[in-house]
Motif scaffolding. Sequence first.
Motif, PDB file in Angstrom:
ATOM      1  N   PHE A  74     -34.891 -22.688  30.324  1.00 15.56           N
ATOM      2  CA  PHE A  74     -33.504 -23.625  29.969  1.00 15.56           C
ATOM      3  C   PHE A  74     -32.580 -22.952  30.932  1.00 15.56           C
ATOM      4  O   PHE A  74     -31.795 -21.793  30.294  1.00 15.56           O
ATOM      5  CB  PHE A  74     -33.397 -23.843  28.782  1.00 15.56           C
ATOM      6  N   LEU A  75     -32.026 -23.297  31.982  1.00 12.99           N
ATOM      7  CA  LEU A  75     -31.083 -22.691  32.719  1.00 12.99           C
ATOM      8  C   LEU A  75     -29.679 -22.816  32.551  1.00 12.99           C
ATOM      9  O   LEU A  75     -28.725 -22.874  33.476  1.00 12.99           O
ATOM     10  CB  LEU A  75     -31.135 -23.000  34.204  1.00 12.99           C
ATOM     11  N   TYR A  76     -29.275 -23.377  31.352  1.00 13.46           N
ATOM     12  CA  TYR A  76     -27.915 -23.949  30.863  1.00 13.46           C
ATOM     13  C   TYR A  76     -26.754 -22.633  30.965  1.00 13.46           C
ATOM     14  O   TYR A  76     -25.812 -22.810  31.838  1.00 13.46           O
ATOM     15  CB  TYR A  76     -27.859 -24.226  29.379  1.00 13.46           C
ATOM     16  N   ASP A  77     -27.186 -21.543  30.659  1.00 11.02           N
ATOM     17  CA  ASP A  77     -26.227 -20.421  30.755  1.00 11.02           C
ATOM     18  C   ASP A  77     -25.702 -19.951  32.341  1.00 11.02           C
ATOM     19  O   ASP A  77     -24.724 -19.893  32.651  1.00 11.02           O
ATOM     20  CB  ASP A  77     -26.596 -19.181  30.165  1.00 11.02           C
ATOM     21  N   ARG A  78     -26.965 -20.192  32.894  1.00 16.70           N
ATOM     22  CA  ARG A  78     -26.646 -19.886  34.660  1.00 16.70           C
ATOM     23  C   ARG A  78     -25.900 -21.099  35.047  1.00 16.70           C
ATOM     24  O   ARG A  78     -25.261 -20.752  36.068  1.00 16.70           O
ATOM     25  CB  ARG A  78     -28.098 -19.882  35.111  1.00 16.70           C
ATOM     26  N   GLN A  79     -26.124 -22.213  34.710  1.00 15.82           N
ATOM     27  CA  GLN A  79     -25.231 -23.465  35.102  1.00 15.82           C
ATOM     28  C   GLN A  79     -23.967 -23.172  34.768  1.00 15.82           C
ATOM     29  O   GLN A  79     -22.750 -23.307  35.793  1.00 15.82           O
ATOM     30  CB  GLN A  79     -25.610 -24.658  34.636  1.00 15.82           C
ATOM     31  N   VAL A  80     -23.485 -22.845  33.496  1.00 16.50           N
ATOM     32  CA  VAL A  80     -22.339 -22.428  33.206  1.00 16.50           C
ATOM     33  C   VAL A  80     -21.588 -21.259  34.220  1.00 16.50           C
ATOM     34  O   VAL A  80     -20.579 -21.550  34.572  1.00 16.50           O
ATOM     35  CB  VAL A  80     -21.920 -21.926  31.800  1.00 16.50           C
ATOM     36  N   SER A  81     -22.408 -20.439  34.426  1.00 16.04           N
ATOM     37  CA  SER A  81     -21.852 -19.221  35.257  1.00 16.04           C
ATOM     38  C   SER A  81     -21.412 -19.907  36.521  1.00 16.04           C
ATOM     39  O   SER A  81     -20.407 -19.627  37.189  1.00 16.04           O
ATOM     40  CB  SER A  81     -22.724 -18.003  35.330  1.00 16.04           C
ATOM     41  N   ASN A  82     -22.513 -20.477  37.086  1.00 13.89           N
ATOM     42  CA  ASN A  82     -22.195 -21.423  38.679  1.00 13.89           C
ATOM     43  C   ASN A  82     -21.299 -22.279  38.396  1.00 13.89           C
ATOM     44  O   ASN A  82     -20.533 -22.344  39.700  1.00 13.89           O
ATOM     45  CB  ASN A  82     -23.567 -21.734  38.853  1.00 13.89           C
ATOM     46  N   GLY A  83     -20.647 -22.811  37.442  1.00 13.51           N
ATOM     47  CA  GLY A  83     -19.741 -23.843  37.394  1.00 13.51           C
ATOM     48  C   GLY A  83     -18.249 -23.100  37.803  1.00 13.51           C
ATOM     49  O   GLY A  83     -17.484 -23.518  38.630  1.00 13.51           O
ATOM     50  N   VAL A  84     -18.004 -21.591  37.427  1.00 17.63           N
ATOM     51  CA  VAL A  84     -16.816 -21.098  38.046  1.00 17.63           C
ATOM     52  C   VAL A  84     -17.018 -20.689  39.272  1.00 17.63           C
ATOM     53  O   VAL A  84     -16.158 -20.898  40.159  1.00 17.63           O
ATOM     54  CB  VAL A  84     -16.915 -19.723  37.073  1.00 17.63           C
ATOM     55  N   PHE A  85     -18.189 -20.452  40.024  1.00 17.00           N
ATOM     56  CA  PHE A  85     -18.472 -20.013  41.447  1.00 17.00           C
ATOM     57  C   PHE A  85     -18.146 -21.168  42.021  1.00 17.00           C
ATOM     58  O   PHE A  85     -17.531 -21.182  43.590  1.00 17.00           O
ATOM     59  CB  PHE A  85     -19.655 -19.342  41.579  1.00 17.00           C
ATOM     60  N   ALA A  86     -18.707 -22.360  41.669  1.00 13.76           N
ATOM     61  CA  ALA A  86     -18.580 -23.537  42.642  1.00 13.76           C
ATOM     62  C   ALA A  86     -17.293 -24.135  42.678  1.00 13.76           C
ATOM     63  O   ALA A  86     -16.842 -24.765  43.732  1.00 13.76           O
ATOM     64  CB  ALA A  86     -19.828 -24.619  41.923  1.00 13.76           C
ATOM     65  N   ARG A  87     -16.508 -23.906  41.553  1.00 12.37           N
ATOM     66  CA  ARG A  87     -15.328 -24.408  41.503  1.00 12.37           C
ATOM     67  C   ARG A  87     -14.340 -23.544  42.466  1.00 12.37           C
ATOM     68  O   ARG A  87     -13.221 -23.891  43.127  1.00 12.37           O
ATOM     69  CB  ARG A  87     -14.593 -24.767  40.209  1.00 12.37           C
ATOM     70  N   MET A  88     -14.648 -22.252  42.329  1.00 12.13           N
ATOM     71  CA  MET A  88     -13.986 -21.347  43.261  1.00 12.13           C
ATOM     72  C   MET A  88     -14.014 -21.616  44.662  1.00 12.13           C
ATOM     73  O   MET A  88     -13.126 -21.785  45.422  1.00 12.13           O
ATOM     74  CB  MET A  88     -14.362 -19.880  42.884  1.00 12.13           C
ATOM     75  N   ALA A  89     -15.213 -22.039  45.119  1.00 13.50           N
ATOM     76  CA  ALA A  89     -15.632 -22.333  46.428  1.00 13.50           C
ATOM     77  C   ALA A  89     -14.802 -23.609  46.833  1.00 13.50           C
ATOM     78  O   ALA A  89     -14.105 -23.801  48.108  1.00 13.50           O
ATOM     79  CB  ALA A  89     -17.070 -22.575  46.541  1.00 13.50           C
ATOM     80  N   ALA A  90     -14.787 -24.769  46.013  1.00 11.37           N
ATOM     81  CA  ALA A  90     -14.107 -25.678  46.222  1.00 11.37           C
ATOM     82  C   ALA A  90     -12.572 -25.522  46.298  1.00 11.37           C
ATOM     83  O   ALA A  90     -11.910 -26.086  47.202  1.00 11.37           O
ATOM     84  CB  ALA A  90     -14.285 -27.050  45.187  1.00 11.37           C
ATOM     85  N   LEU A  91     -12.044 -24.942  45.335  1.00  5.65           N
ATOM     86  CA  LEU A  91     -10.713 -24.748  45.387  1.00  5.65           C
ATOM     87  C   LEU A  91     -10.378 -23.742  46.647  1.00  5.65           C
ATOM     88  O   LEU A  91      -9.115 -24.073  47.397  1.00  5.65           O
ATOM     89  CB  LEU A  91     -10.207 -23.737  43.922  1.00  5.65           C
TER      90      LEU A  91
END
Length: 320
Positions: free
Chosen positions: A297-314
């Motif tokens: 269940f990759l949920y924690d990894r998804q949450v961590s990646n949320g910050v990186f994906a949003r950093m990239a978009a910003l």
Amino acid sequence: MTLAMELIKPMDTSRPVFPHKHLTGIAPLAADDITTILNIAQDYANMTAEGGRPERTLKGKVILNLFFEDSTRTRTSFEMASKRLGAEVINWNMKTSSINKGETFMDTVRTLDAMHPDAIVIRHSEYGAPDYVAKRVSCPVLNAGDSWREHPTQALLDALTLRQYFGKLDGLTVAIVGDIAHSRVAASNMHLLTKMGATVRLVAPPVLLPEKAPVDGIAMFTSLAEGLPGADAVMTIRPQKERMDDALIEDASYFHDYGMTHEKLNLAGPDAVLLDPGPFLRGLMIDDDMADDKTRFLYDRQVSNGVFARMAALDLLVGG
Ligand code: NCD
């Protein structure tokens, strides 16, 4: 060297091309745009894993978070991403705003825009609200989820997680299970995964399947036994009771038919993994054993990646 030559600055090749002012959905993006965001997000993930600190590309910028709906993950994640890149963040609070005195949505946005934020991150229950705002303000607008239409940064973080795990998106089969009819997460994932060459299947009780998927060629199933075999990944979607006119499902039968357990995930295959955008509901969507299995269940990894994906978009829209 002539004066004319001196005046021509060398082209800055260090910043990737991203031909969009806003991020209001995945639908308007090309596969190359998605790859650009994912590559930058992966760089941030790698840098963080190595204990590094990102360059402050948003230093001196002020990001306005405008959340007209509740949020834990997405708002915090956008704030974390903005601050990691050196920006200041204002979290506008609907509960204490003049909307409660009768000010219209657009007059509130107009007022806030006149203060010149460097970007607006917006979540709203109205269909297309971020596009509506984007046409009327002077700064980039990032959609943090609108109605059941789109939640682009969620799909990007899901894609980043899948790409890390499988090394690719092209050729994967992803089964989305649950309340697809009311889900912006499912919609943005359908756009993104199909653009990137993955196959998407939808699995839900008939009342929670959309009449028509936002993307052509997506197979729909009403049982896990039909829809899961051969899928590389399963993505569960919460029954969005707040968006249902009537109670469309009965909890015990939903869990019996669609709740994820190891046994049900194994219908996809012994190596299949589970993702969920959160909030996931134990005992309705996922059983405890499955929810606590951090290997599959990759949920924690998804949450961590949320910050990186949003950093990239910003970074792409506001940085530099
Ligand atoms: C989702 C949302 O709000 O769209 N959550 C999230 O952003 N991670 C999904 C949900 O609320 O079920």
